[in-house]
Design a protein around this motif. Structure first.
Motif, short mmCIF file in Angstrom:
data_model
loop_
_atom_site.label_atom_id
_atom_site.label_comp_id
_atom_site.label_asym_id
_atom_site.label_seq_id
_atom_site.Cartn_x
_atom_site.Cartn_y
_atom_site.Cartn_z
N ALA A 194 54.59 42.95 36.04
CA ALA A 194 53.56 43.63 35.26
C ALA A 194 52.42 42.71 34.84
O ALA A 194 51.25 43.09 34.93
N PRO A 195 52.67 41.48 34.36
CA PRO A 195 51.55 40.61 33.97
C PRO A 195 50.60 40.33 35.14
O PRO A 195 49.38 40.33 34.96
N ALA A 196 51.17 40.10 36.33
CA ALA A 196 50.31 39.84 37.49
C ALA A 196 49.50 41.07 37.86
O ALA A 196 48.32 40.96 38.26
N THR A 197 50.10 42.26 37.74
CA THR A 197 49.36 43.49 38.03
C THR A 197 48.24 43.69 37.04
O THR A 197 47.12 44.07 37.41
N LEU A 198 48.50 43.42 35.76
CA LEU A 198 47.46 43.53 34.74
C LEU A 198 46.34 42.53 35.01
O LEU A 198 45.15 42.86 34.87
N ALA A 199 46.69 41.33 35.42
CA ALA A 199 45.67 40.34 35.74
C ALA A 199 44.82 40.79 36.92
O ALA A 199 43.59 40.59 36.92
N ALA A 200 45.45 41.42 37.91
CA ALA A 200 44.70 41.93 39.06
C ALA A 200 43.74 43.04 38.63
O ALA A 200 42.60 43.11 39.11
N LEU A 201 44.19 43.91 37.72
CA LEU A 201 43.31 44.96 37.22
C LEU A 201 42.11 44.35 36.48
O LEU A 201 40.97 44.80 36.64
N ALA A 202 42.38 43.33 35.69
CA ALA A 202 41.29 42.68 34.95
C ALA A 202 40.31 42.01 35.90
O ALA A 202 39.10 42.03 35.67
N ASP A 203 40.83 41.42 36.97
CA ASP A 203 39.94 40.79 37.95
C ASP A 203 39.04 41.82 38.63
O ASP A 203 37.96 41.49 39.11
N ARG A 204 39.50 43.07 38.67
CA ARG A 204 38.74 44.14 39.32
C ARG A 204 37.75 44.80 38.37
O ARG A 204 37.03 45.71 38.77
N ALA A 205 37.73 44.37 37.13
CA ALA A 205 36.91 45.04 36.12
C ALA A 205 35.43 44.82 36.37
O ALA A 205 35.00 43.76 36.84
N VAL A 206 34.66 45.83 36.03
CA VAL A 206 33.21 45.69 36.07
C VAL A 206 32.76 44.69 35.02
O VAL A 206 31.82 43.91 35.22
N LEU A 207 33.46 44.69 33.89
CA LEU A 207 33.12 43.77 32.80
C LEU A 207 34.37 43.51 31.97
O LEU A 207 35.14 44.43 31.69
N THR A 208 34.57 42.26 31.59
CA THR A 208 35.65 41.88 30.69
C THR A 208 35.04 41.19 29.48
O THR A 208 34.27 40.24 29.62
N LEU A 209 35.37 41.69 28.31
CA LEU A 209 34.80 41.17 27.07
C LEU A 209 35.91 40.67 26.15
O LEU A 209 36.89 41.38 25.92
#
Length: 897
Positions: A194-209
């Motif tokens: 799950a942590p790696a999947t969440l990290a992959a989702l964050a990497d795909r984000a248009v913007l991370t704040l």
């Protein structure tokens, strides 16, 4: 909100883009927006504000992860999608699900599983992703905004669903806006999970704040708003120092100060540190205990039950009366430990009281951690009993059973096994695995221990082959499996070994078990497995001997039952690889079917035999070259794709189905359609992983198809992308991998490398007695490659190829062998051989090979008419004869006329 203008502006812009894109009717303009921050930094409040500003124009769907709910599969998915589906009529919901209601509805908790057959996890994830796509289309006038709080506590299945939904959009634009809020990673995620999947989702984000603490000025503004404008600077500065600008702690400390009627002046500043300790950790627990044993027990029960904290279940868990629960709830609410549940009436009907919730996740964590371990375990046990009594199923109860102490309780084992069945039926094998592993610790009784190991092995078959092997071997070493279950355990063990690229061990395991199994259907099932995985190996000690034993075993079989039909099918595939007479292969294939179709129990999704059996039949038909048999192969493979899609098998199985359709169209010479199916097969396979057997087969066929079309550079790109070449996998590749690589090397002009590769193919296949020159065309290309430098050897190879083609007896093999041999004869004889080659190929399904033969004949005769026929036929095949002629032109010993 104080000091959150950039974060709110980013959300407002994302919502504006989403709404504008939906109104324009074009591609989605949503995406992923991530807010990251420490506990109490204001993530929940920020999402609430985004909800408030977006709800007038969008369909806002919300969910929150829970620290004690990470083991509940699809927990977040259900929170998000169930309310959205509630807005549709039953027939509209069915329409949204398409053909996959029975597959997907159980995962969302809106219908029970239609059977106990495990659902394909990849199929469930893809189906749910498509459901969200269709939901977004239906809600285009109010496009969906998904707000997910505390996603660091999301269940793995829901994260995988969001990952599946967002991964395929290369431009990162979605038809929905997904807003995720989570705590920073303690350490960089590594490996799957799950942590790696969440990290992959964050990497795909248009913007991370990242959310930052409040400044001293903002903290002072909060203080003056809560306690009055007379709050002085020393008091506000100390407030900021104590709370480090954490919004939650600041608000809590101000509320405590107000409750204590603390004057917000410098003289009171020294009291803030002790007062602030009550907002977190041990101070919070002490504050709870000051309320008395009743509220404390109620808070403990709420921490254990989580989202199931309804008044009825709290009564059952605490042993209190409903009146006492209500009174203690009010005490907890007044202490800002829980939120106030709303009650009331809607007309004459009572509004259901929602579950009790803690005012903040930090409180939930502190309370759960404060429960004495023995008491916590007992509460989980009572929660399991209370949920069962309230009508909840084994899967819902299982998260509590996972937390109780092992106590040799066979009822716990039984309920955990039942929960595993439910988890598998909704496509959550990891949840099933956790239940069965916990059941083993209980432990099961001697009569069921082996069965639990067997069930555990089956649960991890698709996701963890190595673990499956370990569990099934342990099960087979113990008493407790009846004969039928022992055979099934062995068959699944063999499959797991094969999936783990241990084909030799798979064949050996099947042989050992069938040797001790009495004659009958079970023994024949294991014999089929043994011959399948012996024949699948890229190399073996005695291939001809194995083929002889298989032929002897099946000689008297009539297809009386499925075990006989399966063995006959394995024999037909082996005969195909060996280049035995096609008429015999067709006879065997026909014998293995019932009215031209796989028998009941031998279908593509049958759990007993697996998809290999109908696949063998279709492949044998595809190479049999009979006028009606390619149609029969296409019918089988079309049914495979349909069956996989209906069953939700959207991973490697569906990819293989597309590959098989590509094979049929490649054999017919419909190269564009073949390319389409093969590229789709690779796309599907890429979603599952890397280096799978289906990658090898599909890449091999696609390279062969692209070379035939004259697209050598594209073929090379595919070969490089999928590392197509040595070291070869432990299993055979369809068609023969080294033969196709040799053909590609020849097309690239790398003749010496091609010769070496093709000679390796010759050595490996000849010793095994495999001489099908269409499946493994190494003799034809090796002869052409050697023609300029060693024409005598090349001619011998070509004549041997014709001998094997005559034994095989198919028009394609004869035409191809004659066309190759024509390179080494005098002009008159060469023309005669080419004319015969054209006659054979015109009678075959192989339109592309016919076009090539007509081109050779046109060159040999100088006939403009024949050249025009060749060019026109090649065009219908989607091939550029001039470009794809590189191999023949370089290798030919005759100059074109």
């Amino acid at each position: 909100m104080l000091e959150r203008d950039p974060e709110l502006a980013a959300a407002a812009h994302a919502v504006d883009e989403l709404v504008a894109g939906a109104a324009a009717g074009g591609p989605g303009r949503g995406g992923i927006l991530v807010y990251r921050g420490e506990p109490g930094i204001g993530k929940t409040a920020l999402l609430a504000e985004i909800h408030r500003t977006a709800r007038d124009r969008c369909t806002v769907l919300t969910a929150r992860g829970g620290e004690t709910l990470t083991s509940v599969p699809f927990h977040l998915t259900r929170q998000l999608l169930q309310p959205a589906l509630d807005g549709f009529r039953a027939d509209e919901v069915r329409e949204l699900f398409g053909d996959h209601f029975d597959l997907l509805a159980p995962a969302l908790g809106i219908a029970p599983p239609s059977s106990d057959v495990p659902a394909d996890p990849q199929g469930v994830l893809l189906g749910l992703a498509r459901l969200l796509d269709r939901l977004a289309e239906r809600l285009r006038d109010r496009p969906p905004v998904l707000l997910v709080d505390d996603v660091h506590w999301a269940d793995a299945e829901s994260l995988s669903w969001l990952d599946t939904f967002t991964r395929t959009r290369r431009d990162r634009r979605l038809p929905v806006l997904v807003v995720l809020a989570h705590r920073p990673f303690v350490r960089e995620p590594k490996g799957p999970g799950a942590p790696a999947t969440l990290a992959a989702l964050a990497d795909r984000a248009v913007l991370t704040l990242g959310l930052h603490a409040l400044t001293s000025g903002a903290t002072a503004a909060l203080a003056r708003d809560a306690l009055g404008g007379h709050a002085d600077e020393p008091f506000c500065r100390e407030l900021w120092t104590v709370t480090s600008g954490n919004p939650y702690e600041t608000v809590e400390l101000l509320a405590n100060a107000r409750d204590r009627m603390l004057e917000p002046v410098a003289g009171s500043a020294g009291l803030l540190r002790d007062l602030g300790a009550g907002a977190r950790g041990g101070g919070l627990v002490a504050r709870l205990e000051e309320l008395g044993s009743g509220p404390t027990r109620l808070a403990w029960a709420t921490a254990v039950l989580g989202t199931d904290s309804t008044p009825e279940l709290l009564v059952a868990l605490t042993g209190m009366s409903a009146k006492q629960v209500a009174e203690d709830t009010e005490l907890l609410r007044a202490a800002r430990i829980v939120t106030a549940p709303t009650t009331g009436r809607n007309g004459l009907a009572l509004v259901p009281v929602p579950p009790l919730e803690f005012a903040h996740p930090l409180i939930a964590t502190a309370v759960y951690g404060s429960v004495p371990p023995g008491v916590r375990t007992a509460l989980h046990g009572r929660a399991a009993w209370a949920l069962t009594q309230a009508g909840h199923g084994p899967a819902a109860v299982s998260r509590h059973l996972l937390e109780v102490h092992p106590d040799d309780d066979q009822d716990v084992v039984s309920r955990l096994r039942a929960a595993a069945v439910e988890h598998l039926a909704v496509g959550a094998p990891d949840a099933a695995r956790r239940c069965l592993e916990r059941a083993l610790v209980e432990p099961p009784g001697p009569d069921t221990y082996a069965r639990v190991l067997y069930e555990l092995g089956c649960a991890s078959l698709l996701t963890a082959p190595a673990a499956t092997v370990r569990h099934l071997r342990s099960a087979l070493d113990l008493p407790g499996l009846d004969d039928e279950l022992r055979i099934d355990a062995t068959y699944r063990l063999v499959q797991a070994l094969a999936h783990n690229n241990e084909l030799q061990e798979a064949a050996r395991a099947a042989a050992v078990e069938y040797a001790r199994t009495p004659p009958g259907t079970g023994r024949r099932r294991l014999q089929a497995a043994h011959f399948i995985y012996e024949g699948f190996q890229a190399s073996e000690e005695d291939g001809p001997g194995r083929s002889r034993r298989l032929a002897e075993l099946t000689a008297g079989l009539t297809g009386a039952d499925n075990s006989e039909r399966a063995l006959i099918t394995v024999r037909s595939f082996d005969a195909t690889m060996r280049g035995e007479p096609a008429a015999e292969v067709v006879r065997l294939c026909d014998l293995s079917l019932v009215d031209g179709a796989p028998a009941r129990g031998l279908g593509w999704t049958d759990p007993v035999w697996g998809f290999e059996i109908p696949a063998f039949t279709g492949i044998a038909y595809a190479f049999a070259d009979r006028p009606d048999r390619p149609d029969r192969a296409e019918a089988l493979f079309t049914e495979a794709v349909r069956a996989f899609e209906i069953s939700g098998w959207s991973g490697a199985h569906l990819a293989f189905g597309r590959t098989l359709l590509g094979l049929v169209h490649r054999r017919r010479g419909d190269l564009p359609r073949a390319q389409h199916h093969l590229e789709e097969g690779l796309r599907l396979a890429d979603r599952v992983g890397d280096g799978l057997p289906v990658h090898w087969d599909t890449a091999c066929l696609l390279i062969d198809t692209l070379v035939a079309r004259g697209r050598t550079a594209e073929a090379r790109a595919v070969a490089d992308r999928y590392a197509f070449g040595p070291p070869w996998p432990g299993a055979i590749v369809l068609p023969d991998g080294p033969s196709v690589l040799g053909r590609l090397l020849l097309a690239e002009g790398r003749v010496e490398e091609a010769v070496s590769t093709l000679e390796g193919a010759a050595e490996a296949l000849t010793v095994r007695g495999r001489h099908h020159i269409v499946w493994a065309p190494w003799p034809l290309d090796l002869a052409r490659a050697l023609a300029p430098t060693d024409p005598d050897r090349a001619a011998r190879i070509a004549r041997e190829a014709l001998t094997h083609a005559e034994r095989l007896g198919t028009h394609t093999a004869l035409g191809e062998a004659l066309r190759c041999l024509a390179l080494f004869e005098e002009p008159t004889e060469s023309r005669r051989l080419l004319e015969r080659a054209v006659e054979h190929l015109a009678a075959s399904p192989s339109r592309y090979e016919e076009a090539r033969a007509r081109l050779d004949l046109a060159r040999a005769t100088g006939s403009a008419t024949t050249l025009a026929e060749a060019t026109a036929l090649a065009a219908t095949c989607g091939a550029d004869l001039l470009a794809s002629d590189a191999v023949t032109a370089r290798a030919s010993s005759h100059r074109p006329e």
